[in-house]
Enzyme design. Structure first.
Site: not given
Ligand code: NAP
Length: 338
Positions: A141, A233
């Protein structure tokens, strides 16, 4: 008009919910599959905690969340899986013939996977031309916000970049950083973030040669911090250029900049992609995120150390994640690669 069917991996998380929000209003894409962990599987999407403004889109509320399957009713899969899990799972979907547009770090630096910001290096998508199933990634990001701010300067030849990030807490996902750690505080460490900020821009600004990316050679240094801001950010950028443009020439490079999404008038393309703020106290995450897709820059000034410095601000969950991925998918569609 035909609508492409879309699935989301990690649909219940911070980025997954942005995908749901953006895709539920999309003119060309239709949301058909929601995939998350066993914690959510079998539940209706509306039963999971919705953390964005407004409500869960009505048509998605009763869709059942699935897990542990490679059969999704979808033409495109958007991935917002946690790092570590995506590496093999995204590959498996691609091998089954799906187009996977991923936010996750795992496959970004793989040799056969383009790492693309639609306005910055759309030509790298040629790597997947004529393939059936493939992965296209978007960068970290902060790297997206930074590279959008650097792209208009690329004609002056980027020689070195030093950045300090002030990253919002939604960037850590949900539930993310403990409130007692972040309220009234700044955390001067985000695991793995500086490495991504220092490596990904060199691939993004690299040249595609015979199907391979030759990485750019400018020097990159990053210090990453987490600050008590919910969304957006902020990045303090110092840059050394080969040329010696005036500040007016740099301002002109920003105001005249447009990328391929703008030329093709893609549904999620922001106009303009980079907004130049002239006020002395802007850009700010509270005021300058717009609808989440543009990046705002400002306070462009001379710097005694590297030559030039400025601030850039952008939404981390939209431009830095879900919106960037959707824009890449729109571009793939417009180029006939889907
Ligand atoms: P998050 O809020 O922790 O969400 C994680 C997601 O993955 C949830 O839907 C979760 O489902 C699912 N998950 C976890 N374990 C799993 C499994 N074993 N099998 C299938 N699904 C699973 O994380 P996030 O911030 O959305 O980030 C997601 C990705 O995008 C990460 O790789 C992060 O580095 C990247 N990212 C994030 C941002 C940001 O601003 N947040 C920006 C750029 C990139 P449950 O709810 O069922 O646990």
């Amino acid at each position: 008009m035909r609508k492409l069917k879309c699935g989301i991996l990690g649909a219940t998380g911070a980025v997954g919910q942005r995908f749901v929000q953006l895709l539920s209003e999309h003119s060309d894409f239709e949301l058909t599959s929601l995939y998350a962990s066993e914690r959510s599987a079998g539940k209706k999407y509306g039963e999971r905690n919705w953390m964005l403004e407004g409500d869960v889109p009505e048509e998605i509320r009763d869709v059942e969340v699935v897990t542990n399957t490679l059969d999704l009713d979808a033409d495109i899969i958007f991935s917002a899986l946690p790092g570590g899990l995506a590496k093999t799972l995204e590959r498996k979907f691609a091998e089954k013939g799906y187009v996977v547009c991923s936010n996750t770090r795992d496959n970004r630096m793989e040799n056969d996977v383009p790492l693309v910001i639609s306005e910055v290096n759309p030509e790298h998508l040629e790597m997947v031309k004529d393939k059936r199933g493939f992965i296209v990634t978007n960068p970290n990001c902060s790297a997206i916000v930074m590279c959008m701010a650097l792209k208009p300067l690329a004609d002056f030849e980027i020689k070195a970049v030093n950045v300090t990030t002030l990253q919002a807490i939604s960037g850590a996902g949900y539930p993310g950083v403990a409130s007692l750690d972040i309220l009234g505080n700044i955390l001067p460490y985000i695991k793995g973030e500086e490495e991504k900020m220092e490596s990904e821009p060199l691939k993004i600004f690299g040249k595609l040669n015979n199907g391979k990316i030759e990485k750019a050679s400018f020097k990159m240094s990053a210090s990453c911090t987490r600050v008590p801001v919910v969304e957006g950010h902020t990045i303090s950028i110092q840059v050394k250029l080969g040329g010696s443009p005036t500040l007016e020439e740099i301002a002109e490079a920003y105001t005249s900049f447009e990328g391929m999404p703008q030329k093709l008038n893609l549904p999620s393309a922001p106009f303009p992609p980079v907004i130049l703020k002239k006020e002395e106290d802007r850009p700010q995450p509270k005021r300058d995120l717009g609808d989440g897709m543009p990046v705002a820059v400002g306070r462009i000034r001379k710097d005694e150390v590297l030559g030039y410095k400025l601030f850039a601000v952008g939404s981390n969950t939209i431009r830095g994640a879900a919106g960037a991925s959707i824009l890449n998918a729109e571009l793939l569609d417009a180029l006939g690669y889907l």
